[in-house]
Design a protein around this motif. Sequence first.
Motif, PDB file in Angstrom:
ATOM      1  N   SER A  80      -6.197 -16.529  24.680  1.00 24.10           N
ATOM      2  CA  SER A  80      -6.636 -16.538  23.282  1.00 24.10           C
ATOM      3  C   SER A  80      -5.946 -15.457  22.450  1.00 24.10           C
ATOM      4  O   SER A  80      -6.224 -15.323  21.269  1.00 24.10           O
ATOM      5  CB  SER A  80      -8.146 -16.314  23.230  1.00 24.10           C
ATOM      6  N   CYS A  81      -5.028 -14.684  23.057  1.00 25.76           N
ATOM      7  CA  CYS A  81      -4.431 -13.544  22.340  1.00 25.76           C
ATOM      8  C   CYS A  81      -3.172 -13.935  21.576  1.00 25.76           C
ATOM      9  O   CYS A  81      -2.324 -14.663  22.113  1.00 25.76           O
ATOM     10  CB  CYS A  81      -4.082 -12.422  23.331  1.00 25.76           C
ATOM     11  N   VAL A 111     -11.527 -11.385  11.590  1.00 23.85           N
ATOM     12  CA  VAL A 111     -12.971 -11.626  11.409  1.00 23.85           C
ATOM     13  C   VAL A 111     -13.735 -10.312  11.445  1.00 23.85           C
ATOM     14  O   VAL A 111     -14.608 -10.064  10.625  1.00 23.85           O
ATOM     15  CB  VAL A 111     -13.483 -12.589  12.512  1.00 23.85           C
ATOM     16  N   TYR A 112     -13.434  -9.459  12.436  1.00 27.42           N
ATOM     17  CA  TYR A 112     -14.090  -8.147  12.530  1.00 27.42           C
ATOM     18  C   TYR A 112     -13.139  -7.166  13.203  1.00 27.42           C
ATOM     19  O   TYR A 112     -12.541  -7.509  14.211  1.00 27.42           O
ATOM     20  CB  TYR A 112     -15.402  -8.259  13.337  1.00 27.42           C
ATOM     21  N   PRO A 113     -12.999  -5.940  12.700  1.00 26.85           N
ATOM     22  CA  PRO A 113     -13.597  -5.410  11.471  1.00 26.85           C
ATOM     23  C   PRO A 113     -12.821  -5.877  10.233  1.00 26.85           C
ATOM     24  O   PRO A 113     -11.645  -6.193  10.315  1.00 26.85           O
ATOM     25  CB  PRO A 113     -13.466  -3.897  11.642  1.00 26.85           C
ATOM     26  N   SER A 144      -9.487 -21.760  14.249  1.00 27.19           N
ATOM     27  CA  SER A 144      -9.784 -21.549  15.661  1.00 27.19           C
ATOM     28  C   SER A 144      -9.854 -20.052  15.919  1.00 27.19           C
ATOM     29  O   SER A 144      -9.017 -19.291  15.410  1.00 27.19           O
ATOM     30  CB  SER A 144      -8.661 -22.185  16.489  1.00 27.19           C
ATOM     31  N   PHE A 145     -10.841 -19.642  16.678  1.00 27.73           N
ATOM     32  CA  PHE A 145     -10.966 -18.219  17.008  1.00 27.73           C
ATOM     33  C   PHE A 145      -9.860 -17.792  17.968  1.00 27.73           C
ATOM     34  O   PHE A 145      -9.556 -18.492  18.932  1.00 27.73           O
ATOM     35  CB  PHE A 145     -12.325 -17.947  17.672  1.00 27.73           C
ATOM     36  N   VAL A 146      -9.272 -16.636  17.672  1.00 33.65           N
ATOM     37  CA  VAL A 146      -8.268 -16.050  18.563  1.00 33.65           C
ATOM     38  C   VAL A 146      -8.520 -14.548  18.617  1.00 33.65           C
ATOM     39  O   VAL A 146      -9.382 -14.034  17.908  1.00 33.65           O
ATOM     40  CB  VAL A 146      -6.820 -16.299  18.069  1.00 33.65           C
ATOM     41  N   SER A 147      -7.740 -13.892  19.455  1.00 35.15           N
ATOM     42  CA  SER A 147      -7.820 -12.441  19.543  1.00 35.15           C
ATOM     43  C   SER A 147      -6.517 -11.881  18.976  1.00 35.15           C
ATOM     44  O   SER A 147      -5.427 -12.212  19.455  1.00 35.15           O
ATOM     45  CB  SER A 147      -7.981 -12.069  21.018  1.00 35.15           C
ATOM     46  N   ALA A 158      -2.843  -1.035  23.458  1.00 37.52           N
ATOM     47  CA  ALA A 158      -2.987  -2.263  22.674  1.00 37.52           C
ATOM     48  C   ALA A 158      -4.421  -2.374  22.170  1.00 37.52           C
ATOM     49  O   ALA A 158      -5.362  -2.035  22.893  1.00 37.52           O
ATOM     50  CB  ALA A 158      -2.640  -3.476  23.531  1.00 37.52           C
ATOM     51  N   ARG A 159      -4.559  -2.815  20.943  1.00 35.91           N
ATOM     52  CA  ARG A 159      -5.909  -3.050  20.383  1.00 35.91           C
ATOM     53  C   ARG A 159      -6.021  -4.519  20.010  1.00 35.91           C
ATOM     54  O   ARG A 159      -5.129  -5.065  19.363  1.00 35.91           O
ATOM     55  CB  ARG A 159      -6.110  -2.190  19.122  1.00 35.91           C
ATOM     56  N   CYS A 160      -7.108  -5.141  20.433  1.00 38.66           N
ATOM     57  CA  CYS A 160      -7.351  -6.556  20.117  1.00 38.66           C
ATOM     58  C   CYS A 160      -8.625  -6.688  19.297  1.00 38.66           C
ATOM     59  O   CYS A 160      -9.630  -6.041  19.613  1.00 38.66           O
ATOM     60  CB  CYS A 160      -7.498  -7.376  21.397  1.00 38.66           C
ATOM     61  N   GLU A 161      -8.572  -7.527  18.287  1.00 41.66           N
ATOM     62  CA  GLU A 161      -9.727  -7.742  17.418  1.00 41.66           C
ATOM     63  C   GLU A 161      -9.892  -9.233  17.167  1.00 41.66           C
ATOM     64  O   GLU A 161      -8.890  -9.951  17.075  1.00 41.66           O
ATOM     65  CB  GLU A 161      -9.522  -6.999  16.084  1.00 41.66           C
ATOM     66  N   ILE A 162     -11.107  -9.664  17.021  1.00 43.28           N
ATOM     67  CA  ILE A 162     -11.348 -11.102  16.875  1.00 43.28           C
ATOM     68  C   ILE A 162     -10.885 -11.580  15.498  1.00 43.28           C
ATOM     69  O   ILE A 162     -11.080 -10.900  14.496  1.00 43.28           O
ATOM     70  CB  ILE A 162     -12.832 -11.462  17.126  1.00 43.28           C
TER      71      ILE A 162
END
Lengths: 176, 172
Positions: A80-81, A111-113, A144-147, A158-162
């Motif tokens: 999903s990244c 989506v956040y933050p 579609s939701f991804v990271s 690495a930083r992942c956010e929705i």
Amino acid sequence: MIILQDVKYSRGQFKIQQMVFVLVAILIFFGIVAVFYVSIKFGSVRQDVQDERQEAAIAQVRKMAGTPEFIWTSWEDCASCVDMDKIFLLKNRTSYQGFWKDVALLKVSRVYPKYRTEECTTVSYPQCNEITLVKKEGFQSYESFVSLCRYDGDIGQARCEIGKVIVGFEGVENAM
Amino acid sequence: MQCKLRKGQEEIVGFVLIVVLVVIVLVIFLGIQLRNPKPQQRESEVIYQFLESSMEQTTNCTLSEGASYLALDDLIRECHESGSLCISGDNSCDSAEETFKKLVNGSFVVGPSYPHKGYDVSALYVVNASGQSQTESVLNLTAGNCSGNYIGNSYWIPEFPGSIIVRTKLCF
């Protein structure tokens, strides 16, 4: 004798007629009941079909997120990244103008933050919410939701956010 | 003649009685079928994608100086294993719950005046021991009213010897 036979014949016919009327009335009655029952039971089928079509479109959008232009390659086990740095670099790349031919809208949204700046620029990145790659008129969009992953120098990892990948297709405004 | 009229009337009464009986039986049957239907549930690809993406969310919790900030799935594992503290002083379970709540609230707007009336998120540790399934609650988040129809899905986090199943329900 002949008169008596006539009377018997008429009575028989009368009985048959009675039975036929009763049977027809029962058939009509059960037919009406069956129509009511079927209309109540299967009233939601159209909505179910629409929901299934929408889910299929969303699955297609997710496949777009798996293309080499989007995919995050630093980890092998993250389907999903997407690579936000790579997407931002594609934004102003002239060689990618017209690459997505049938797509009227293609953007990535956090989506956040959420940050105050909406569209990402070279000044605001990465404290921004959206990266728009393609935007035309007249489309039906699916998301579609991804990271959203990127390298964050502040934390040294690495930083992942929705977030969401939003795709709009031309000429399918009334598809649903 | 009077005998004939009475016979005809008897037959009509008999027919009407049968029809009334059948109608009563049908009404009772329909009433049982349509009253208090079971809440309908549907598996949702959207919810699965949300869960899959949420698990990669980088949280603000790190367990020691210089260590990596944990992704949400690792934080949930940490919460189940030891409930250890992040260096910020927050408990790993509280940090996981807070992060997850923000993700759900940011992704789905719920309320009485919205299409989604509520949500129910739970994380359960499940393990099969001696042929029996044991469960242990790790996280629980609810909001709004979740008694009607819903869409949902679940995501599995491996946690040897069992798994943590994160279930999300979005209610209508």
